[in-house]
Design an enzyme around this catalytic site. Sequence first.
Site, PDB file in Angstrom:
ATOM      1  N   ARG A  17       0.815  -1.204   0.000  1.00 18.84           N
ATOM      2  CA  ARG A  17       0.000   0.000   0.000  1.00 18.84           C
ATOM      3  C   ARG A  17       0.865   1.278   0.000  1.00 18.84           C
ATOM      4  O   ARG A  17       1.640   1.490   0.938  1.00 18.84           O
ATOM      5  CB  ARG A  17      -0.818  -0.056   1.295  1.00 18.84           C
ATOM      6  CG  ARG A  17      -1.571   1.161   1.605  1.00 18.84           C
ATOM      7  CD  ARG A  17      -2.134   1.105   3.007  1.00 18.84           C
ATOM      8  NE  ARG A  17      -3.070   2.175   3.137  1.00 18.84           N
ATOM      9  CZ  ARG A  17      -3.529   2.624   4.279  1.00 18.84           C
ATOM     10  NH1 ARG A  17      -3.173   2.073   5.410  1.00 18.84           N
ATOM     11  NH2 ARG A  17      -4.372   3.625   4.289  1.00 18.84           N
ATOM     12  N   TYR A  73       3.730   4.953   3.322  1.00 19.75           N
ATOM     13  CA  TYR A  73       3.726   4.041   4.488  1.00 19.75           C
ATOM     14  C   TYR A  73       4.977   3.176   4.593  1.00 19.75           C
ATOM     15  O   TYR A  73       5.102   2.418   5.550  1.00 19.75           O
ATOM     16  CB  TYR A  73       2.472   3.152   4.442  1.00 19.75           C
ATOM     17  CG  TYR A  73       1.192   3.951   4.603  1.00 19.75           C
ATOM     18  CD1 TYR A  73       0.863   4.535   5.830  1.00 19.75           C
ATOM     19  CD2 TYR A  73       0.332   4.152   3.533  1.00 19.75           C
ATOM     20  CE1 TYR A  73      -0.292   5.286   5.977  1.00 19.75           C
ATOM     21  CE2 TYR A  73      -0.839   4.900   3.670  1.00 19.75           C
ATOM     22  CZ  TYR A  73      -1.133   5.461   4.890  1.00 19.75           C
ATOM     23  OH  TYR A  73      -2.274   6.210   5.048  1.00 19.75           O
ATOM     24  N   ALA A  84      -8.315   4.615   8.653  1.00 20.19           N
ATOM     25  CA  ALA A  84      -9.281   5.588   8.129  1.00 20.19           C
ATOM     26  C   ALA A  84     -10.456   5.808   9.078  1.00 20.19           C
ATOM     27  O   ALA A  84     -11.073   6.886   9.069  1.00 20.19           O
ATOM     28  CB  ALA A  84      -9.782   5.143   6.757  1.00 20.19           C
ATOM     29  N   HIS A 126     -10.987   8.974  11.275  1.00 13.56           N
ATOM     30  CA  HIS A 126     -11.581  10.222  10.799  1.00 13.56           C
ATOM     31  C   HIS A 126     -13.089  10.125  10.602  1.00 13.56           C
ATOM     32  O   HIS A 126     -13.706  11.066  10.099  1.00 13.56           O
ATOM     33  CB  HIS A 126     -10.897  10.633   9.485  1.00 13.56           C
ATOM     34  CG  HIS A 126      -9.408  10.412   9.502  1.00 13.56           C
ATOM     35  ND1 HIS A 126      -8.587  11.055  10.407  1.00 13.56           N
ATOM     36  CD2 HIS A 126      -8.602   9.579   8.785  1.00 13.56           C
ATOM     37  CE1 HIS A 126      -7.335  10.642  10.214  1.00 13.56           C
ATOM     38  NE2 HIS A 126      -7.325   9.750   9.242  1.00 13.56           N
ATOM     39  N   ASP A 177     -17.076   5.548  20.936  1.00 17.48           N
ATOM     40  CA  ASP A 177     -18.020   5.154  21.988  1.00 17.48           C
ATOM     41  C   ASP A 177     -17.606   3.841  22.648  1.00 17.48           C
ATOM     42  O   ASP A 177     -17.747   3.686  23.867  1.00 17.48           O
ATOM     43  CB  ASP A 177     -19.432   5.021  21.415  1.00 17.48           C
ATOM     44  CG  ASP A 177     -20.100   6.369  21.162  1.00 17.48           C
ATOM     45  OD1 ASP A 177     -19.555   7.391  21.615  1.00 17.48           O
ATOM     46  OD2 ASP A 177     -21.172   6.392  20.522  1.00 17.48           O
ATOM     47  N   GLU A 199      -3.629   6.218  21.056  1.00 17.48           N
ATOM     48  CA  GLU A 199      -3.873   6.250  19.602  1.00 17.48           C
ATOM     49  C   GLU A 199      -2.523   6.322  18.891  1.00 17.48           C
ATOM     50  O   GLU A 199      -1.650   7.076  19.325  1.00 17.48           O
ATOM     51  CB  GLU A 199      -4.714   7.492  19.286  1.00 17.48           C
ATOM     52  CG  GLU A 199      -4.973   7.727  17.814  1.00 17.48           C
ATOM     53  CD  GLU A 199      -5.677   9.080  17.551  1.00 17.48           C
ATOM     54  OE1 GLU A 199      -5.964   9.842  18.521  1.00 17.48           O
ATOM     55  OE2 GLU A 199      -5.910   9.378  16.372  1.00 17.48           O
ATOM     56  N   LEU A 255       1.131   5.595  11.797  1.00 14.71           N
ATOM     57  CA  LEU A 255       2.458   5.490  11.187  1.00 14.71           C
ATOM     58  C   LEU A 255       2.893   6.857  10.677  1.00 14.71           C
ATOM     59  O   LEU A 255       4.023   7.298  10.894  1.00 14.71           O
ATOM     60  CB  LEU A 255       2.413   4.497  10.017  1.00 14.71           C
ATOM     61  CG  LEU A 255       2.123   3.038  10.419  1.00 14.71           C
ATOM     62  CD1 LEU A 255       1.601   2.261   9.231  1.00 14.71           C
ATOM     63  CD2 LEU A 255       3.369   2.394  10.983  1.00 14.71           C
ATOM     64  N   ARG A 310      -1.236  15.846   6.557  1.00 13.92           N
ATOM     65  CA  ARG A 310      -1.661  15.308   5.263  1.00 13.92           C
ATOM     66  C   ARG A 310      -2.923  16.037   4.773  1.00 13.92           C
ATOM     67  O   ARG A 310      -3.091  17.224   5.041  1.00 13.92           O
ATOM     68  CB  ARG A 310      -1.828  13.795   5.394  1.00 13.92           C
ATOM     69  CG  ARG A 310      -0.477  13.117   5.753  1.00 13.92           C
ATOM     70  CD  ARG A 310      -0.613  11.623   5.923  1.00 13.92           C
ATOM     71  NE  ARG A 310      -1.152  11.003   4.710  1.00 13.92           N
ATOM     72  CZ  ARG A 310      -1.583   9.735   4.671  1.00 13.92           C
ATOM     73  NH1 ARG A 310      -1.527   8.979   5.754  1.00 13.92           N
ATOM     74  NH2 ARG A 310      -2.068   9.250   3.545  1.00 13.92           N
ATOM     75  N   ARG A 312      -7.974  14.358   7.044  1.00 10.58           N
ATOM     76  CA  ARG A 312      -7.332  13.511   8.048  1.00 10.58           C
ATOM     77  C   ARG A 312      -7.042  14.269   9.346  1.00 10.58           C
ATOM     78  O   ARG A 312      -6.487  13.719  10.285  1.00 10.58           O
ATOM     79  CB  ARG A 312      -6.023  12.928   7.509  1.00 10.58           C
ATOM     80  CG  ARG A 312      -6.209  12.010   6.330  1.00 10.58           C
ATOM     81  CD  ARG A 312      -4.905  11.325   5.933  1.00 10.58           C
ATOM     82  NE  ARG A 312      -4.996  10.867   4.565  1.00 10.58           N
ATOM     83  CZ  ARG A 312      -5.499   9.680   4.189  1.00 10.58           C
ATOM     84  NH1 ARG A 312      -5.909   8.828   5.104  1.00 10.58           N
ATOM     85  NH2 ARG A 312      -5.570   9.342   2.924  1.00 10.58           N
TER      86      ARG A 312
END
Length: 147
Positions: A17, A22, A76, A79, A86, A97, A100, A106, A110
């Site tokens: 990817r 990344y 993803a 966001h 919750d 949290e 990478l 960005r 994001r």
Amino acid sequence: MKILVINGPNLNMLGIREPSIYGDRSFAALERFIKDSAAELGVEVSLFQSNHEGEIVDVIQSAYGVFDGIVINPAAYTHTSIAILDALKAVGLPTVEVHLTDPETREPFRRVSYVKPAALATFAGYGFDSYSRAIRHLAGLAATKQG
Ligand code: DQA
């Protein structure tokens, strides 16, 4: 201390990817790195990856009473997902949290993290080291609590 590390959608595609963003190391390499970092700190670690929001909610719920902390890269879903926020609030486990890359630098979409309000800290932009920093953070908190 037992930590659950959760990786969200498309992180299983690491190495394939968008390598310019990344990196070229695989997801298997990331999992090995996380296991080695935890072992160095004397932390027991379980790894979970899913491309499905509901499965991530399920695994967070099942961590209640089992794990002492959560490290999460919601990818993803960072966001978009109020459901993951919750779930983290529901179990109330110390959560860190991780990313990478640094999403703040960005695309504008994001810049929002729905998960942040449930996290004690965020480590973003350190590549694989974001995870070792997060585990060290949780291990440090546990050590402080024990005195
Ligand atoms: C990511 C950043 C997110 O914006 C993106 O959607 C990801 C990976 C990171 O680790 O840098 O999938 O969480």
